[in-house]
Write an enzyme that holds these catalytic residues in place. Structure first.
Site, short mmCIF file in Angstrom:
data_model
loop_
_atom_site.label_atom_id
_atom_site.label_comp_id
_atom_site.label_asym_id
_atom_site.label_seq_id
_atom_site.Cartn_x
_atom_site.Cartn_y
_atom_site.Cartn_z
N HIS A 142 0.84 -1.21 0.00
CA HIS A 142 0.00 0.00 0.00
C HIS A 142 0.87 1.26 0.00
O HIS A 142 0.64 2.18 -0.79
CB HIS A 142 -0.92 -0.03 1.23
CG HIS A 142 -1.77 1.19 1.40
ND1 HIS A 142 -3.14 1.17 1.31
CD2 HIS A 142 -1.44 2.49 1.65
CE1 HIS A 142 -3.61 2.40 1.49
NE2 HIS A 142 -2.60 3.22 1.70
N GLU A 143 1.87 1.29 0.90
CA GLU A 143 2.68 2.51 1.03
C GLU A 143 3.56 2.73 -0.20
O GLU A 143 3.70 3.85 -0.68
CB GLU A 143 3.53 2.47 2.30
CG GLU A 143 2.73 2.42 3.60
CD GLU A 143 1.67 3.50 3.73
OE1 GLU A 143 1.83 4.58 3.13
OE2 GLU A 143 0.67 3.24 4.43
N HIS A 146 1.95 4.38 -3.13
CA HIS A 146 1.86 5.85 -3.09
C HIS A 146 3.02 6.50 -3.85
O HIS A 146 2.86 7.58 -4.43
CB HIS A 146 1.91 6.35 -1.65
CG HIS A 146 0.59 6.30 -0.94
ND1 HIS A 146 -0.49 7.06 -1.32
CD2 HIS A 146 0.18 5.59 0.14
CE1 HIS A 146 -1.51 6.82 -0.50
NE2 HIS A 146 -1.14 5.92 0.41
NI NI Z 1 -2.43 5.32 1.97
#
Ligand code: NI
Length: 178
Positions: A142-143, A146
């Site tokens: 998830h990170e 980004h």
């Molecule tokens: Ni996030």
């Protein structure tokens, strides 16, 4: 340092590919990490990426400690990960609920690779790598997304898997982390 404003979905900086860090241990980088930590803790998030506070560098931090809000998540040590590289291990995918500080109030059921190895550097330029699975692997994916301009709604199998957290989890029990 400071709690910074978290940019929300729709902001152009969240759609960009962030730049690698070339200089480690600088005041600028160490201050960035402290601001990210102050910001994510103030919002009870599991992790945050530098572009979410408006800095387009390949820096993420994450941590999941024993938290009654999400008892099933397991523990993930506090980690500062700069210039991350992911090596996905196997083809196994696992669905799990995710939230995001840049997408407040919503949760989505996101398929992620179950196992992976990640490597990168801490803020002082010391290299490290870990082989992880389950929620730890999910947080990292998830990170790191980004840093490539990807928010979790772009990973959903279907928009039917997206909803408001107070509707999906009306009692607040087992609320998955942001
Ligand atoms: Ni996030």
């Amino acid at each position: 340092m400071a709690i910074r404003e978290v940019l929300k979905m729709g902001h152009p900086l969240l759609k960009q590919v962030s730049r690698p860090v070339h200089e480690f241990g600088t005041r600028e980088l160490l201050d960035l990490v402290v601001d990210m930590e102050d910001t994510v803790r103030s919002l009870n998030g599991a992790g945050i990426a530098a572009p979410q506070i408006g800095v387009p560098l390949r820096v993420v931090i994450f941590e999941v400690k024993n938290n009654p809000r999400y008892p099933d998540a397991g523990e993930v040590p506090f980690t500062v990960l700069v210039n991350p590289e992911l090596a996905l291990l196997g083809d196994e995918l696992e669905d799990g609920w995710e939230g995001c500080l840049s997408v407040p109030g919503l949760r989505g059921l996101v398929p992620r690779h179950r196992r992976l190895r990640y490597s990168g550097y801490d803020a002082h330029g010391r290299p490290f790598e870990r082989t992880v699975e389950g929620f730890h692997a999910r947080v990292v994916q998830h990170e790191v997304d980004h840093l490539d301009g990807i928010l979790y709604p772009m990973r959903l199998r279907s928009l039917l898997d997206l909803g408001y957290e107070d509707t999906l989890f009306p009692k607040g029990a087992a609320l998955p982390p942001d």
